[in-house]
Motif scaffolding. Sequence first.
Motif, PDB file in Angstrom:
ATOM      1  N   TYR A 188      26.368  84.112 -84.623  1.00 45.43           N
ATOM      2  CA  TYR A 188      27.564  83.962 -85.424  1.00 45.43           C
ATOM      3  C   TYR A 188      27.093  83.385 -86.753  1.00 45.43           C
ATOM      4  CZ  TYR A 188      31.001  84.409 -81.614  1.00 45.43           C
ATOM      5  OH  TYR A 188      31.789  84.857 -80.591  1.00 45.43           O
ATOM      6  N   TYR A 189      27.721  83.816 -87.848  1.00 48.88           N
ATOM      7  CA  TYR A 189      27.362  83.334 -89.179  1.00 48.88           C
ATOM      8  C   TYR A 189      28.650  83.067 -89.948  1.00 48.88           C
ATOM      9  CZ  TYR A 189      25.149  83.130 -93.777  1.00 48.88           C
ATOM     10  OH  TYR A 189      24.718  82.723 -95.019  1.00 48.88           O
ATOM     11  N   LEU A 190      28.726  81.909 -90.602  1.00 51.09           N
ATOM     12  CA  LEU A 190      29.942  81.523 -91.306  1.00 51.09           C
ATOM     13  C   LEU A 190      29.613  81.100 -92.734  1.00 51.09           C
ATOM     14  CD1 LEU A 190      33.017  79.842 -90.063  1.00 51.09           C
ATOM     15  CD2 LEU A 190      31.862  78.626 -91.897  1.00 51.09           C
ATOM     16  N   LEU A 191      30.389  81.615 -93.669  1.00 46.85           N
ATOM     17  CA  LEU A 191      30.318  81.194 -95.067  1.00 46.85           C
ATOM     18  C   LEU A 191      31.593  80.451 -95.422  1.00 46.85           C
ATOM     19  CD1 LEU A 191      28.870  84.383 -96.822  1.00 46.85           C
ATOM     20  CD2 LEU A 191      27.696  82.210 -96.412  1.00 46.85           C
ATOM     21  N   THR A 192      31.457  79.466 -96.292  1.00 48.67           N
ATOM     22  CA  THR A 192      32.609  78.733 -96.819  1.00 48.67           C
ATOM     23  C   THR A 192      32.640  78.916 -98.331  1.00 48.67           C
ATOM     24  OG1 THR A 192      31.400  76.677 -97.254  1.00 48.67           O
ATOM     25  CG2 THR A 192      32.308  76.966 -95.019  1.00 48.67           C
ATOM     26  N   GLU A 224      19.032  94.787 -89.770  1.00 45.50           N
ATOM     27  CA  GLU A 224      20.074  93.814 -89.432  1.00 45.50           C
ATOM     28  C   GLU A 224      21.433  94.477 -89.588  1.00 45.50           C
ATOM     29  OE1 GLU A 224      21.282  89.208 -90.348  1.00 45.50           O
ATOM     30  OE2 GLU A 224      20.093  90.255 -91.859  1.00 45.50           O
ATOM     31  N   ILE A 225      22.345  94.141 -88.699  1.00 43.69           N
ATOM     32  CA  ILE A 225      23.722  94.625 -88.784  1.00 43.69           C
ATOM     33  C   ILE A 225      24.636  93.417 -88.939  1.00 43.69           C
ATOM     34  CG2 ILE A 225      25.564  95.956 -87.682  1.00 43.69           C
ATOM     35  CD1 ILE A 225      23.330  97.248 -85.937  1.00 43.69           C
ATOM     36  N   TRP A 226      25.444  93.415 -90.006  1.00 43.98           N
ATOM     37  CA  TRP A 226      26.464  92.385 -90.205  1.00 43.98           C
ATOM     38  C   TRP A 226      27.780  92.917 -89.657  1.00 43.98           C
ATOM     39  CZ3 TRP A 226      26.748  88.410 -94.539  1.00 43.98           C
ATOM     40  CH2 TRP A 226      25.480  87.918 -94.867  1.00 43.98           C
ATOM     41  N   HIS A 227      28.493  92.060 -88.919  1.00 45.04           N
ATOM     42  CA  HIS A 227      29.800  92.389 -88.334  1.00 45.04           C
ATOM     43  C   HIS A 227      30.813  91.374 -88.869  1.00 45.04           C
ATOM     44  CE1 HIS A 227      27.409  94.379 -85.088  1.00 45.04           C
ATOM     45  NE2 HIS A 227      26.617  93.347 -85.289  1.00 45.04           N
ATOM     46  N   PHE A 228      31.953  91.845 -89.345  1.00 46.44           N
ATOM     47  CA  PHE A 228      32.994  90.937 -89.843  1.00 46.44           C
ATOM     48  C   PHE A 228      33.977  90.645 -88.717  1.00 46.44           C
ATOM     49  CE2 PHE A 228      36.984  89.792 -91.814  1.00 46.44           C
ATOM     50  CZ  PHE A 228      36.577  88.881 -92.768  1.00 46.44           C
ATOM     51  N   TYR A 229      34.260  89.349 -88.500  1.00 44.05           N
ATOM     52  CA  TYR A 229      35.175  88.964 -87.425  1.00 44.05           C
ATOM     53  C   TYR A 229      36.497  88.394 -87.922  1.00 44.05           C
ATOM     54  CZ  TYR A 229      31.052  89.365 -84.418  1.00 44.05           C
ATOM     55  OH  TYR A 229      29.945  89.820 -83.757  1.00 44.05           O
ATOM     56  N   SER A 230      36.440  87.405 -88.830  1.00 46.71           N
ATOM     57  CA  SER A 230      37.670  86.713 -89.189  1.00 46.71           C
ATOM     58  C   SER A 230      37.514  86.011 -90.528  1.00 46.71           C
ATOM     59  CB  SER A 230      37.996  85.667 -88.102  1.00 46.71           C
ATOM     60  OG  SER A 230      39.254  85.089 -88.321  1.00 46.71           O
ATOM     61  N   GLY A 231      38.649  85.739 -91.166  1.00 47.41           N
ATOM     62  CA  GLY A 231      38.652  84.968 -92.404  1.00 47.41           C
ATOM     63  C   GLY A 231      38.807  85.844 -93.634  1.00 47.41           C
ATOM     64  N   ASP A 232      38.248  85.356 -94.743  1.00 46.51           N
ATOM     65  CA  ASP A 232      38.392  86.014 -96.029  1.00 46.51           C
ATOM     66  C   ASP A 232      37.266  87.016 -96.266  1.00 46.51           C
ATOM     67  OD1 ASP A 232      40.726  84.491 -96.883  1.00 46.51           O
ATOM     68  OD2 ASP A 232      39.352  82.785 -96.943  1.00 46.51           O
ATOM     69  N   SER A 233      37.510  87.957 -97.147  1.00 43.03           N
ATOM     70  CA  SER A 233      36.550  89.027 -97.427  1.00 43.03           C
ATOM     71  C   SER A 233      35.264  88.476 -98.047  1.00 43.03           C
ATOM     72  CB  SER A 233      37.172  90.060 -98.364  1.00 43.03           C
ATOM     73  OG  SER A 233      38.324  90.610 -97.764  1.00 43.03           O
ATOM     74  N   GLU A 278      34.558  86.445-101.417  1.00 51.21           N
ATOM     75  CA  GLU A 278      35.223  86.910-102.626  1.00 51.21           C
ATOM     76  C   GLU A 278      35.905  85.709-103.274  1.00 51.21           C
ATOM     77  OE1 GLU A 278      37.666  90.472-101.625  1.00 51.21           O
ATOM     78  OE2 GLU A 278      36.238  91.394-103.010  1.00 51.21           O
ATOM     79  N   PRO A 279      36.013  85.687-104.616  1.00 48.69           N
ATOM     80  CA  PRO A 279      36.644  84.548-105.295  1.00 48.69           C
ATOM     81  C   PRO A 279      38.001  84.206-104.682  1.00 48.69           C
ATOM     82  CG  PRO A 279      35.663  86.032-106.894  1.00 48.69           C
ATOM     83  CD  PRO A 279      35.554  86.720-105.551  1.00 48.69           C
ATOM     84  N   GLY A 280      38.208  82.908-104.479  1.00 48.91           N
ATOM     85  CA  GLY A 280      39.460  82.416-103.894  1.00 48.91           C
ATOM     86  C   GLY A 280      39.421  82.290-102.384  1.00 48.91           C
ATOM     87  N   GLY A 281      38.382  82.820-101.746  1.00 52.46           N
ATOM     88  CA  GLY A 281      38.286  82.742-100.287  1.00 52.46           C
ATOM     89  C   GLY A 281      37.900  81.346 -99.826  1.00 52.46           C
ATOM     90  N   SER A 282      38.252  81.012 -98.571  1.00 52.04           N
ATOM     91  CA  SER A 282      37.904  79.689 -98.049  1.00 52.04           C
ATOM     92  C   SER A 282      36.819  79.755 -96.969  1.00 52.04           C
ATOM     93  CB  SER A 282      39.136  78.954 -97.534  1.00 52.04           C
ATOM     94  OG  SER A 282      39.741  79.680 -96.482  1.00 52.04           O
ATOM     95  N   TRP A 283      36.832  80.788 -96.115  1.00 50.44           N
ATOM     96  CA  TRP A 283      35.773  80.940 -95.119  1.00 50.44           C
ATOM     97  C   TRP A 283      35.827  82.336 -94.509  1.00 50.44           C
ATOM     98  CZ3 TRP A 283      37.022  82.093 -90.071  1.00 50.44           C
ATOM     99  CH2 TRP A 283      38.328  81.822 -89.650  1.00 50.44           C
ATOM    100  N   ALA A 284      34.688  82.731 -93.919  1.00 52.41           N
ATOM    101  CA  ALA A 284      34.603  84.001 -93.194  1.00 52.41           C
ATOM    102  C   ALA A 284      33.624  83.828 -92.046  1.00 52.41           C
ATOM    103  CB  ALA A 284      34.142  85.130 -94.103  1.00 52.41           C
ATOM    104  N   LEU A 285      34.000  84.369 -90.888  1.00 51.17           N
ATOM    105  CA  LEU A 285      33.138  84.367 -89.707  1.00 51.17           C
ATOM    106  C   LEU A 285      32.635  85.781 -89.479  1.00 51.17           C
ATOM    107  CD1 LEU A 285      31.932  82.915 -87.223  1.00 51.17           C
ATOM    108  CD2 LEU A 285      34.025  83.587 -85.990  1.00 51.17           C
ATOM    109  N   MET A 286      31.323  85.888 -89.376  1.00 50.82           N
ATOM    110  CA  MET A 286      30.682  87.180 -89.154  1.00 50.82           C
ATOM    111  C   MET A 286      29.704  87.049 -88.007  1.00 50.82           C
ATOM    112  SD  MET A 286      30.136  87.654 -93.182  1.00 50.82           S
ATOM    113  CE  MET A 286      29.962  85.886 -93.252  1.00 50.82           C
ATOM    114  N   GLY A 287      29.116  88.175 -87.640  1.00 53.64           N
ATOM    115  CA  GLY A 287      28.008  88.185 -86.702  1.00 53.64           C
ATOM    116  C   GLY A 287      26.876  88.967 -87.328  1.00 53.64           C
ATOM    117  N   CYS A 288      25.651  88.616 -86.968  1.00 51.16           N
ATOM    118  CA  CYS A 288      24.474  89.348 -87.433  1.00 51.16           C
ATOM    119  C   CYS A 288      23.620  89.681 -86.214  1.00 51.16           C
ATOM    120  CB  CYS A 288      23.670  88.518 -88.425  1.00 51.16           C
ATOM    121  SG  CYS A 288      24.572  88.119 -89.940  1.00 51.16           S
ATOM    122  N   THR A 289      23.278  90.950 -86.091  1.00 46.76           N
ATOM    123  CA  THR A 289      22.436  91.428 -85.005  1.00 46.76           C
ATOM    124  C   THR A 289      21.153  91.960 -85.629  1.00 46.76           C
ATOM    125  OG1 THR A 289      24.423  92.065 -83.772  1.00 46.76           O
ATOM    126  CG2 THR A 289      22.328  93.001 -83.041  1.00 46.76           C
TER     127      THR A 289
END
Length: 158
Positions: free
Chosen positions: A45-49, A63-72, A114-125
């Motif tokens: 799991y990988y998270l950006l704020t 590597e494959i990035w998967h988007f799960y939840s949050g902002d773009s 993306e500008p204005g976002g607060s967080w995003a949860l992704m996965g990386c395989t």
Amino acid sequence: MKSISAQQVIDYLGMKPLPGEGGFYIETYRAAELTGQRNICTAIYYLLTANTFSRFHRLKSDEIWHFYSGDSVELVLLHPDATSTINILGHNLLDNEVCQVVIPGQTWQGARLEPGGSWALMGCTVAPGFEFADCELAEKASLIQKYPAMQPWIECLT
């Protein structure tokens, strides 16, 4: 969906800061099977704020990035042939966002919300599996020399 903060996600998943690259992660899978000396596959799991970004880096493996939840998320790829691609990871498929991006090995990659976002949860395989020794962090000046048109991105993701 119930509103949740980045810190709640970090705490719930037991994430920690990702050294060098930035963001937060936790490994969720490491295949027992080997290819040579390497596990055949790993996943995190990988998270950006809003206060973090994924510093330009490259891996030996795909590597494959998967988007799960949050902002773009803006995912920038600098290809070995000196071309570049900007992908938007998110759930707005009709606005050309994607839920998954495949990154070939030896491709520079960096990401931010993306500008204005607060967080995003992704996965990386990663296959063959990720090893910290196989992760190369970018040097700003050499990237700008090879990809001059991408200088604004390189400036903000190094």
